[in-house]
Scaffold this motif. Structure first.
Motif, PDB file in Angstrom:
ATOM      1  N   VAL A 107      84.071  65.596  46.463  1.00  0.00           N
ATOM      2  CA  VAL A 107      83.864  66.130  47.826  1.00  0.00           C
ATOM      3  C   VAL A 107      83.471  64.974  48.746  1.00  0.00           C
ATOM      4  CG1 VAL A 107      82.456  67.684  49.246  1.00  0.00           C
ATOM      5  CG2 VAL A 107      83.058  68.333  46.915  1.00  0.00           C
ATOM      6  N   TYR A 108      84.214  64.840  49.855  1.00  0.00           N
ATOM      7  CA  TYR A 108      83.874  63.813  50.850  1.00  0.00           C
ATOM      8  C   TYR A 108      83.057  64.475  51.940  1.00  0.00           C
ATOM      9  CZ  TYR A 108      87.453  61.021  48.553  1.00  0.00           C
ATOM     10  OH  TYR A 108      88.167  60.335  47.628  1.00  0.00           O
ATOM     11  N   PHE A 109      82.017  63.811  52.420  1.00  0.00           N
ATOM     12  CA  PHE A 109      81.197  64.399  53.481  1.00  0.00           C
ATOM     13  C   PHE A 109      80.517  63.320  54.310  1.00  0.00           C
ATOM     14  CE2 PHE A 109      76.970  63.752  51.568  1.00  0.00           C
ATOM     15  CZ  PHE A 109      77.326  63.418  50.271  1.00  0.00           C
ATOM     16  N   GLU A 110      80.055  63.777  55.491  1.00  0.00           N
ATOM     17  CA  GLU A 110      79.384  62.847  56.413  1.00  0.00           C
ATOM     18  C   GLU A 110      77.890  63.147  56.373  1.00  0.00           C
ATOM     19  OE1 GLU A 110      81.382  60.675  57.882  1.00  0.00           O
ATOM     20  OE2 GLU A 110      83.137  61.772  57.129  1.00  0.00           O
ATOM     21  N   THR A 111      77.094  62.094  56.429  1.00  0.00           N
ATOM     22  CA  THR A 111      75.638  62.303  56.462  1.00  0.00           C
ATOM     23  C   THR A 111      74.999  61.125  57.188  1.00  0.00           C
ATOM     24  OG1 THR A 111      73.690  62.650  55.085  1.00  0.00           O
ATOM     25  CG2 THR A 111      75.387  61.223  54.183  1.00  0.00           C
TER      26      THR A 111
END
Ligand SMILES: Nc1ncnc2c1ncn2[C@@H]1O[C@H](COP(=O)(O)OP(=O)(O)O)[C@@H](O)[C@H]1O
Ligand SMILES: [Mg+2]
Length: 457
Positions: free
Chosen positions: A109-113
């Protein structure tokens, strides 16, 4: 706005919109490429880290190999963070503050944080670890700052944008050049129409014009042709009227003469008859001049091509005017060189010289000098009439050519003489110039015409 600006606007506005859209599309393509590269590197790094997690004496341990992070090395020196947890939240290695994705999945899973105020693009990768019936869930999170991605987008996008901008500028330049080049015939047409003499009613040439402009030129030419017909009809009417007036005026003159010869006339009646005769002669002079002016106006430069010996015409004309010169005690001299031939109409040229010499004799004081001369100068024949009379003031010199302009009212006249002179000179392709005489005294009228060129004319 000019036509050029309109056309430029129509061409450049769509081109600019096209460049903007194409710039946006190439930015999007660059961004997608950079994302693919970055996500590939994150996945590779996360897998490498996941592979090294293993059992050590029944305990899950993780020893992170440098190769797993070296993959992110770049001149932009991005900050890379990782976090390895087992069984939900037991930290095995890395930064405990690095966030986990809101959705957990068996797939990466790719995500922004964000971390420490920096925005991070991260991947969460899960795998299961088996050992002697034990199963453990391992989650590997790897994240990095965005500097190298931004740099990559710019490296991919900027050259394309530059290429498109150069093409836009080049297109603008070429369109401008093309329009300047293509509008040249139109500008020439404008100059041709603007620089015309008021009565120059010859058609405009449309040979080198664009097909779209031909109908306009044809319409102008039709208009010119109608004007030409109209002007010719008017000239003809004046000529006819003048011609018709000549006979009754001659009859009137002879009738007055007869009446004046009657014996013992009443002195009042005799004076009235004298005035009547003067008026009728003035009227005859005026009609003759109107006729001459109409003839001169309808004579175009190529309608008269006889070989005219100017010296001959001038000597004939001078002998006719000698009487007037003697009456006014004016010394009328001549300096006529042979080889003064022009292409033209002898009677019109004689009328031209007559008007000039007539003026000189009329306005020069009694006892003055008037000299008429002609000579060849290169390709031209010069006809000159010089006097030592009052001359014409500089500011009035151009006005004397206007019809009915009269500078002085001491002598009789019609105000048409100089208009006739100019009209005849122009109809022969020549020019008239008025200058003060030597020492600023008197007037020198010079007419220049192209000399006879044999059959080459
Ligand atoms: N040789 C001359 N010397 C002085 N004035 C002149 C001469 N020729 C022409 N003019 C001036 O130019 C005016 C216009 O001349 P012209 O057209 O022949 O008309 P007109 O002689 O009938 O008056 C004249 O009224 C006169 O004032
Ligand atoms: Mg005159």
């Amino acid at each position: 706005m000019s036509l050029r600006q309109h056309l430029l606007w129509w061409l450049l506005l769509p081109l600019a919109v096209f460049t903007a859209i194409s710039g946006m599309m190439s930015y999007d393509a660059a961004r997608q490429t950079a994302d693919l590269v970055q996500d590939g590197a994150l996945l590779a790094s996360a897998r490498t880290i996941g592979e090294v997690v293993g059992w050590d004496n029944g305990v899950v341990t993780a020893t992170i190999p440098p190769a797993a992070l070296e993959i992110f090395e770049s001149p932009e020196q991005d900050h890379v963070f990782y976090r390895v947890i087992a069984d939900g939240d037991r930290l095995l290695a890395g930064t405990p503050d690095l966030a986990l994705p809101s959705v957990r999945s068996a797939q990466p899973v790719y995500f922004e944080t964000t971390l420490n105020g920096q925005s991070i693009h991260a991947i969460a990768y899960e795998r299961q670890l088996y050992d002697a019936g034990n199963t453990t869930h391992i989650t590997v999170v790897v994240g990095k700052t965005q500097a190298s991605r931004t740099a990559m987008i710019q490296a991919l996008w900027h050259p394309q944008l530059l290429r498109q901008l150069i093409m836009l500028v080049l297109a603008a330049l070429l369109v401008w050049l093309g329009l300047t080049f293509e509008l040249r015939p139109l500008m020439k047409l404008k100059d041709d129409v603007a620089n015309r003499e008021p009565m120059q009613l010859v058609p405009i040439h449309a040979d080198r014009l664009h097909a779209e402009l031909r109908p306009i030129v044809d319409a102008i030419n039709q208009c010119i042709a109608r004007l030409h017909l109209h002007a010719a009809a008017q000239r003809q009417f004046i000529a006819d009227a003048a011609h018709q007036l000549r006979t009754p005026l001659t009859v009137l003159d002879s009738q007055i003469q007869v009446a004046r010869r009657c014996a013992n006339p009443d002195p009042k009646l005799a004076e009235t008859l004298r005035c009547m005769q003067r008026s009728s002669r003035r009227m005859a002079d005026l009609t003759a001049k109107l006729l001459l002016l109409a003839q001169a106006e309808s004579a175009s430069s190529d309608s008269y091509r006889d070989k005219v010996d100017v010296a001959n015409v001038m000597s004939d004309m001078l002998s006719e005017l000698l009487v007037i010169a003697q009456q006014r005690n004016i010394d009328l001299g001549a300096d006529l060189c042979a080889d003064s031939y022009v292409a033209g109409n002898a009677s019109l040229l004689s009328a031209l010289m007559t008007n000039l010499v007539d003026n000189a004799l009329r306005y020069t004081q009694c006892g003055g000098h008037v000299t008429a001369s002609c000579r060849r100068e290169g390709d031209e024949v010069l006809m000159q009439v010089a006097d030592n009379g009052p001359g014409i003031a500089a500011e009035a010199r151009s006005r004397v050519f206007q019809r009915f302009y009269r500078g002085t009212t001491n002598a009789e006249g019609t105000g048409l003489g100089m208009a006739i002179v100019r009209e005849i000179a122009h109809s022969h392709g020549g020019t008239v110039q008025l200058d003060p005489g030597a020492g600023g005294i008197g007037l020198v009228a010079t007419v220049r015409m192209r000399a006879w060129q044999g059959d080459t004319i």
